[in-house]
Design a protein around this motif. Sequence first.
Motif, mmCIF file in Angstrom:
data_model
loop_
_atom_site.group_PDB
_atom_site.id
_atom_site.type_symbol
_atom_site.label_atom_id
_atom_site.label_comp_id
_atom_site.label_asym_id
_atom_site.label_seq_id
_atom_site.Cartn_x
_atom_site.Cartn_y
_atom_site.Cartn_z
ATOM 1 N N TYR A 169 -46.653 0.346 -9.593
ATOM 2 C CA TYR A 169 -45.198 0.353 -9.452
ATOM 3 C C TYR A 169 -44.588 1.223 -10.540
ATOM 4 N N GLN A 170 -43.310 1.524 -10.400
ATOM 5 C CA GLN A 170 -42.625 2.361 -11.381
ATOM 6 C C GLN A 170 -42.413 1.591 -12.680
ATOM 7 N N ASP A 171 -42.340 2.323 -13.778
ATOM 8 C CA ASP A 171 -42.192 1.703 -15.091
ATOM 9 C C ASP A 171 -41.049 0.691 -15.127
ATOM 10 N N ARG A 172 -41.379 -0.508 -15.558
ATOM 11 C CA ARG A 172 -40.415 -1.580 -15.771
ATOM 12 C C ARG A 172 -39.645 -1.969 -14.516
ATOM 13 N N GLN A 173 -40.193 -1.645 -13.353
ATOM 14 C CA GLN A 173 -39.593 -2.050 -12.075
ATOM 15 C C GLN A 173 -40.679 -2.739 -11.250
ATOM 16 N N TYR A 222 -47.869 14.812 -15.699
ATOM 17 C CA TYR A 222 -48.921 13.955 -16.241
ATOM 18 C C TYR A 222 -50.010 14.800 -16.879
#
Length: 205
Positions: free
Chosen positions: A126-130, A185
Motif C-alpha cells: 500500500y502507499q506510505d502511511r495509507q 526508486y
Amino acid sequence: MKRILLLSFILFFAHSSFAATEGKFIQKDNMFPRVEIVTTLGSIVVEMDRSRAPITVNNFLTYVADGSYQGSVFHRVERDEDNERDFVIQGGGYDKDYDGLYEGDPIFNESGNGLKNDMYSIAMAYQDRQPHSGTRQFFFNMDDNDHLNPGRDWGFAVFGMVMDGYETLDKIMRVETAFNEKIGYSFVPKTPVVILNVKVLDANQ
C-alpha cells in the motif's frame, strides 16, 4: 420494445460476464486456492489463505482473472544493506516501460489476520502511511520482516505463502538493480523481471 429488451439483455450479459471474473467467484469453495506466477526467471507457486484474508485473496484473484498481471514487472528488489539481509521483492503495478497499470478500488487492510510477514510469504502493498490504499501491487518477504506486522499501527496484510519456486525468488533477489528516474526508486532491476502469466491451479494440485 424489442430494441429495449435486446439492450437490457446485452447489459445483463455484460454484467454477468464481468461478475464471473471477480475473484470471489474463482474456486469460491476453496479456502486455499493456489496460483502459479510464471516469470522470466522461473515460476513461483503460491498458496493463498482465504480463511484469514478473504478480501485480499479475492482482490488478487480478480487481477489474475482479467489477465492484467501479464506483462507486469517486479519493480522493487530491495535489500536491507544496513543489516546485511534481503528485504522484499515487489511487483504487479508497472509494465516493462514502468508505466503504471490500471488499478481497481482500494481494499480494506487485513493485516490483523494473524498471518506474519515471514520469509517467502506474500503480502499486499500500500502507499506510505495509507494502510487502506492497497490495490494491485504485492510483495514477497525475503526475510522475516517482523517490523511489517501490525502493532500500534497497521501492518501489511499477508495473504499467502510460497509453496514452490523458492529458487526463482532467490534468483530475482540477486539481479542487479539501479536508480530508475521514471519511478524514482533506486532498487529497480536493470534487466526487467517480467511476469509472463499468473494462472489459477486446479484445486487438486
